[in-house]
Scaffold this motif. Structure first.
Motif, PDB file in Angstrom:
ATOM      1  N   GLN A 277       1.048  -1.140  -0.175  1.00 38.91           N
ATOM      2  CA  GLN A 277       0.234  -0.086   0.716  1.00 38.91           C
ATOM      3  C   GLN A 277       1.039   1.379  -0.026  1.00 38.91           C
ATOM      4  OE1 GLN A 277      -3.162   0.275   3.241  1.00 38.91           O
ATOM      5  NE2 GLN A 277      -3.620  -2.148   2.393  1.00 38.91           N
TER       6      GLN A 277
ATOM      7  N   SER B 106      -9.328   7.917   9.317  1.00 39.27           N
ATOM      8  CA  SER B 106      -9.344   6.316  10.092  1.00 39.27           C
ATOM      9  C   SER B 106      -9.033   6.214  11.178  1.00 39.27           C
ATOM     10  CB  SER B 106      -9.143   5.262   9.171  1.00 39.27           C
ATOM     11  OG  SER B 106      -7.893   6.187   8.780  1.00 39.27           O
TER      12      SER B 106
ATOM     13  N   LYS C 111      -6.986  -1.826  15.633  1.00 36.99           N
ATOM     14  CA  LYS C 111      -7.346  -2.889  14.679  1.00 36.99           C
ATOM     15  C   LYS C 111      -5.851  -4.000  13.569  1.00 36.99           C
ATOM     16  CE  LYS C 111     -11.524   0.613  14.505  1.00 36.99           C
ATOM     17  NZ  LYS C 111     -12.332   1.515  13.643  1.00 36.99           N
TER      18      LYS C 111
ATOM     19  N   GLU D 147      -5.837  -3.516  10.585  1.00 38.78           N
ATOM     20  CA  GLU D 147      -5.884  -2.622   9.462  1.00 38.78           C
ATOM     21  C   GLU D 147      -4.935  -1.955  10.388  1.00 38.78           C
ATOM     22  OE1 GLU D 147      -8.598  -3.857  10.658  1.00 38.78           O
ATOM     23  OE2 GLU D 147     -10.210  -2.109  10.611  1.00 38.78           O
ATOM     24  N   ASP D 148      -4.636  -1.462  11.823  1.00 41.98           N
ATOM     25  CA  ASP D 148      -3.091  -0.354  11.876  1.00 41.98           C
ATOM     26  C   ASP D 148      -2.026  -0.891  11.546  1.00 41.98           C
ATOM     27  OD1 ASP D 148      -5.999   0.370  14.319  1.00 41.98           O
ATOM     28  OD2 ASP D 148      -4.942   1.510  12.605  1.00 41.98           O
TER      29      ASP D 148
END
Length: 124
Positions: free
Chosen positions: A43, A63, A87, A89-90
């Protein structure tokens, strides 16, 4: 020479907390906008938070709003990123960076010095 060194990243379970630290050398963090970016595998680098010198204004990407807190210690010449309610996604490498002036920007090109990064992994 100007140097930024991050620390504090580690493996944590979802819902846990971390405090990342960014130690600056040669320049005073109180005179520059300092931001935290993160980059997950595959990413693009994402700006997550920044603290400016103008009234100490703080900025957060949507976010992380409400979960991340950026702060600055001018005496220790450090900037911190408190991360709560982590989370999966962190999960990313987190970098601190110095803005070219005293403000904040989400554009990584606005930053002239970067640390080497610290790995945050959120997993059970």
């Amino acid at each position: 020479q100007v140097q930024l060194v991050e620390s504090g990243g580690e493996l944590v379970q979802p819902g846990g907390s971390l405090r990342l630290a960014c130690t600056a050398s040669v320049f005073a963090v109180g005179y520059y906008g300092i931001a935290w970016f993160r980059q997950a595998p595959g990413q693009e680098r994402e700006g997550v938070s920044c603290i400016s010198t103008t009234d100490g204004r703080r900025f957060y990407v949507d976010s992380v709003e409400g979960r991340f807190t950026i702060d600055r210690d001018n005496i220790k010449n450090m900037v911190y990123l408190q991360i709560d309610s982590l989370k999966p996604e962190d999960t990313a490498v987190y970098y601190c960076a110095r803005n070219r002036d005293n403000g904040c920007s989400g554009d990584y090109l606005s930053y002239d010095y970067w640390g080497q990064g610290t790995q945050v992994t959120v997993s059970s």
